[in-house]
Design an enzyme around this catalytic site. Structure first.
Site, mmCIF file in Angstrom:
data_model
loop_
_atom_site.group_PDB
_atom_site.id
_atom_site.type_symbol
_atom_site.label_atom_id
_atom_site.label_comp_id
_atom_site.label_asym_id
_atom_site.label_seq_id
_atom_site.Cartn_x
_atom_site.Cartn_y
_atom_site.Cartn_z
ATOM 1 N N SER A 143 -1.544 -7.344 4.634
ATOM 2 C CA SER A 143 -1.471 -6.880 3.321
ATOM 3 C C SER A 143 -2.218 -5.890 2.755
ATOM 4 C CB SER A 143 -1.675 -8.117 2.400
ATOM 5 O OG SER A 143 -1.880 -7.975 1.049
ATOM 6 N N TYR A 156 -7.265 -15.229 0.435
ATOM 7 C CA TYR A 156 -5.958 -14.625 0.929
ATOM 8 C C TYR A 156 -6.307 -13.327 1.566
ATOM 9 C CZ TYR A 156 -1.306 -12.299 1.047
ATOM 10 O OH TYR A 156 -0.165 -11.821 1.466
#
Length: 253
Positions: A143, A156
């Site tokens: 990501s 995250y």
């Protein structure tokens, strides 16, 4: 077309979003595809139907990748359905908005166990099949949050930073077995998983990204599929340990 003909690809989190887009594109390129899902059985079945309609083979296989025993059972199911795996896309993930001082242990564990532990033990479960078939490709979905911080996203971000460095070490471990391991890191992709983020914090990102792509600032899952095909194909045989950003220029800032 046909760049993955003869290959068996396993896509975790394959019932929706990025995973579903990659699974469909792999099928269109000739791969037989295991669409791995945790809860969305109906959506996974639809992805299978779409792949079959395009002329390839697919099967929906249930697995909670946070449970190592289920990763092993999934690998057995892949072997039974297709004879073994050549390509693994570790796409299954959880993204929860959490802030320091208000985070529960369950919120930490669920993201770490799915995003990091799940990717590692899914790869471990399928490794013997890849070795028996003379090599393979592991594509870990990272990501942009593995590159930069965003509000309420510390856990995250930590999982995606971990994925990036885990990829590098696994690439070295598996090089003697002709298995290439890479990270594919998307920017902000419009998906169910990040709806809350985009609604709460996305105005700045929308303004920035809109400069690169017209009226709609967000990437869509299909934007990742072409790069995922490259990483699964023989075209990427000399690429391993890399982190490939497909982020619409976000990381340039």
């Amino acid at each position: 077309m046909g760049r993955l003909t003869g290959k068996v690809a396993v896509v975790t989190g394959g019932s929706r979003g990025i995973g579903a887009a990659i699974a469909r594109r792999y099928g269109a390129e000739g791969a037989r595809v295991a669409v791995v899902y945790k809860a969305a059985a109906e959506a996974a079945d639809q992805v299978v139907t779409d792949i079959e309609a395009a002329g390839s083979e697919a099967a929906a296989i249930r697995c909670d990748v946070a449970q190592t025993s289920e990763c092993n059972a999934m690998a057995d199911a892949v072997a039974a359905a297709f004879g073994g795996a050549d390509v693994l896309v570790n796409n299954a993930g959880i993204y929860l908005l959490t802030t320091l001082g208000e985070t529960s242990e369950d919120e930490w564990d669920s993201q770490m166990n799915t995003n990091v532990k799940g990717a590692y033990f899914t790869a471990q479960a399928l490794l013997p099949q890849m070795m028996a078939r003379g090599g393979g490709k592991i594509i870990n979905i990272g990501s942009i949050l593995g590159e930069t911080g965003l509000p309420a996203s510390a856990i995250y971000s930590a999982t995606k930073g971990a994925i990036k460095l885990m990829t590098k070490s696994l690439a070295l471990d598996l090089r003697p077995h002709n298995i290439q391991v890479n990270t594919l890191s998307p920017g902000i992709v419009e998906s169910d998983m990040n709806t809350e983020y985009r609604a709460e914090f996305g105005r700045r990102d929308a303004a920035l990204l809109g400069r690169f792509g017209g009226d709609d600032p967000w990437m869509v899952p299909d934007d990742l599929a072409g790069t995922a095909v490259f990483l699964a194909s023989s075209d990427s045989d000399m690429v391993t340990g890399a982190n490939i950003l497909v982020d619409k220029g976000y990381s340039a800032y």
